[in-house]
Design a protein around this motif. Structure first.
Motif, mmCIF file in Angstrom:
data_model
loop_
_atom_site.group_PDB
_atom_site.id
_atom_site.type_symbol
_atom_site.label_atom_id
_atom_site.label_comp_id
_atom_site.label_asym_id
_atom_site.label_seq_id
_atom_site.Cartn_x
_atom_site.Cartn_y
_atom_site.Cartn_z
ATOM 1 N N THR A 9 0.844 -1.194 0.000
ATOM 2 C CA THR A 9 0.000 0.000 0.000
ATOM 3 C C THR A 9 0.883 1.249 0.000
ATOM 4 O O THR A 9 1.916 1.291 0.667
ATOM 5 N N LYS A 34 -3.479 3.638 -2.111
ATOM 6 C CA LYS A 34 -3.808 2.579 -3.058
ATOM 7 C C LYS A 34 -2.971 1.328 -2.772
ATOM 8 O O LYS A 34 -1.939 1.393 -2.109
ATOM 9 N N SER A 93 -3.130 -1.640 -9.932
ATOM 10 C CA SER A 93 -3.474 -0.968 -8.682
ATOM 11 C C SER A 93 -4.933 -1.225 -8.361
ATOM 12 O O SER A 93 -5.738 -1.563 -9.242
ATOM 13 N N THR A 120 -8.143 -0.020 -5.172
ATOM 14 C CA THR A 120 -8.445 0.760 -3.982
ATOM 15 C C THR A 120 -8.266 -0.088 -2.732
ATOM 16 O O THR A 120 -7.923 0.426 -1.670
ATOM 17 N N SER A 121 -8.511 -1.393 -2.860
ATOM 18 C CA SER A 121 -8.241 -2.342 -1.786
ATOM 19 C C SER A 121 -8.214 -3.735 -2.385
ATOM 20 O O SER A 121 -8.794 -3.973 -3.458
ATOM 21 N N GLN A 141 -11.793 -5.390 -2.417
ATOM 22 C CA GLN A 141 -12.672 -4.914 -3.480
ATOM 23 C C GLN A 141 -12.283 -5.512 -4.830
ATOM 24 O O GLN A 141 -13.129 -5.727 -5.683
#
Length: 319
Positions: free
Chosen positions: A108, A112, A133, A135-136, A139
């Motif tokens: 991280t 991101k 990449s 966001t998590s 997800q």
């Protein structure tokens, strides 16, 4: 790739259910050597913790993913990142084994999750490092950022084994390299997360060095690297070595003061009678280290090993 996000959402639902039952799951007691079970067959593990979930990204078809819901003890098979090769891969590595992805590094940074990975063919430096990449991780909204750096017969280095390193100022760098001309490091642009300047040489060895993983702690950069030969089951001679530097670009010296550009490197882990050829290491923070080793009690199958990582009074890593 968006169609595959539904699979991640399914995992998310299962994870949420299990986490809701967490009161019935005994907490993991962290010891020096973690006792693992489940989906632990792996090669070149890159571990990361997101919330209460541990994740492992590894070498293999589609870039395999596994996860643990009970503190890193029991591992479950997740959804590989790539259901099929990306269209641009064949431009740089035309002879790549179908969807075979190597030595990822996940970390991280700036809000991101960044996932570097490599594609190549064994014994060749016709290779490329790519970048995704999200966001998590949970997800699974992975975005392809394409090529980061490539190599071929006209370059001295081999563009595999990426490692995202964050320096003392919070700036990103990429270490990479395997055999050939050794290990390199280059500064990354904070926005694109791709190289923006000089490529520095930081380690070289005639009998092979690769898989650099660099951590910053108490004013010192410690480089872990794998030497000798992997991928031969119980006959693998892989070992993990370390060196340290006050500067991210080196020189990295071992405990005897030998520069890793001159074959230096203090042995950190040479395995034992059960676990042969440890290497392909990654470090979470500065307190947990993962690597694979070949299980002599299971026909040399490569498996995930995790240890608490300690540091001695002189600032050198130890188990």
């Amino acid at each position: 790739m968006k169609a595959r996000f539904k699979q991640w959402i399914s995992i998310f639902a299962a994870v949420s259910l299990l986490l809701g039952m967490s009161a019935a799951v005994p907490g993991k007691s962290y010891a020096a050597f973690w006792n693992l079970n489940g989906a632990i067959v792996t090669h070149d593990p890159s571990i990361i913790k997101e919330g209460d979930i541990w994740w492992n990204f590894a070498t293999g078809s589609g870039l395999p993913v596994s996860y643990s819901l009970n503190g890193g003890t029991t591992w479950n098979t997740g959804v590989p990142i790539f259901s099929q090769p990306l269209s641009w891969w064949s431009t740089y590595v035309p002879n790549q084994t179908y969807n075979d992805v190597w030595a990822p590094d996940v970390k991280t940074y700036n809000g991101k999750v960044w996932l570097y990975y490599s594609i190549s063919t064994f014994g060749s430096n016709t290779s490329a490092i790519g970048l995704m990449s999200a966001t998590s991780i949970i997800q699974g909204d992975w975005v392809d950022h394409g090529l980061v750096i490539r190599s071929n017969s006209s370059t001295s280095y081999n563009a595999i084994d990426p490692n995202l390193v964050i320096d003392a100022n919070g700036d990103p760098w990429l270490a990479f390299g395997s055999w050939f001309d050794g290990i390199k490091i280059t500064r990354l642009d904070k926005t694109t997360m791709k190289p923006t300047g000089t490529i520095y040489s930081i380690a070289k060895r005639s009998n092979g060095i690769e898989g650099a993983y660099i951590v910053y702690r108490n004013g010192v950069y410690t480089m872990f690297a794998s030497i000798d030969n992997c991928c031969q089951g119980v006959n693998s001679t892989y070992k993990i070595v370390v060196g340290q530097s006050k500067s991210i670009t080196g020189p990295y010296l071992d405990k005897n003061g030998v520069n890793m550009m001159n074959g230096g490197g203090t042995i950190f882990d040479a395995g034992n009678s059960v676990w042969k050829g440890p290497g392909g290491q990654s470090v979470y923070g500065t307190s947990v280290i993962a690597r694979h080793a070949y299980d002599a009690t299971d026909n040399g199958t490569p498996k995930l090993l995790i240890n608490d990582l300690y540091w001695d009074s002189s600032g050198w890593p130890t188990y």
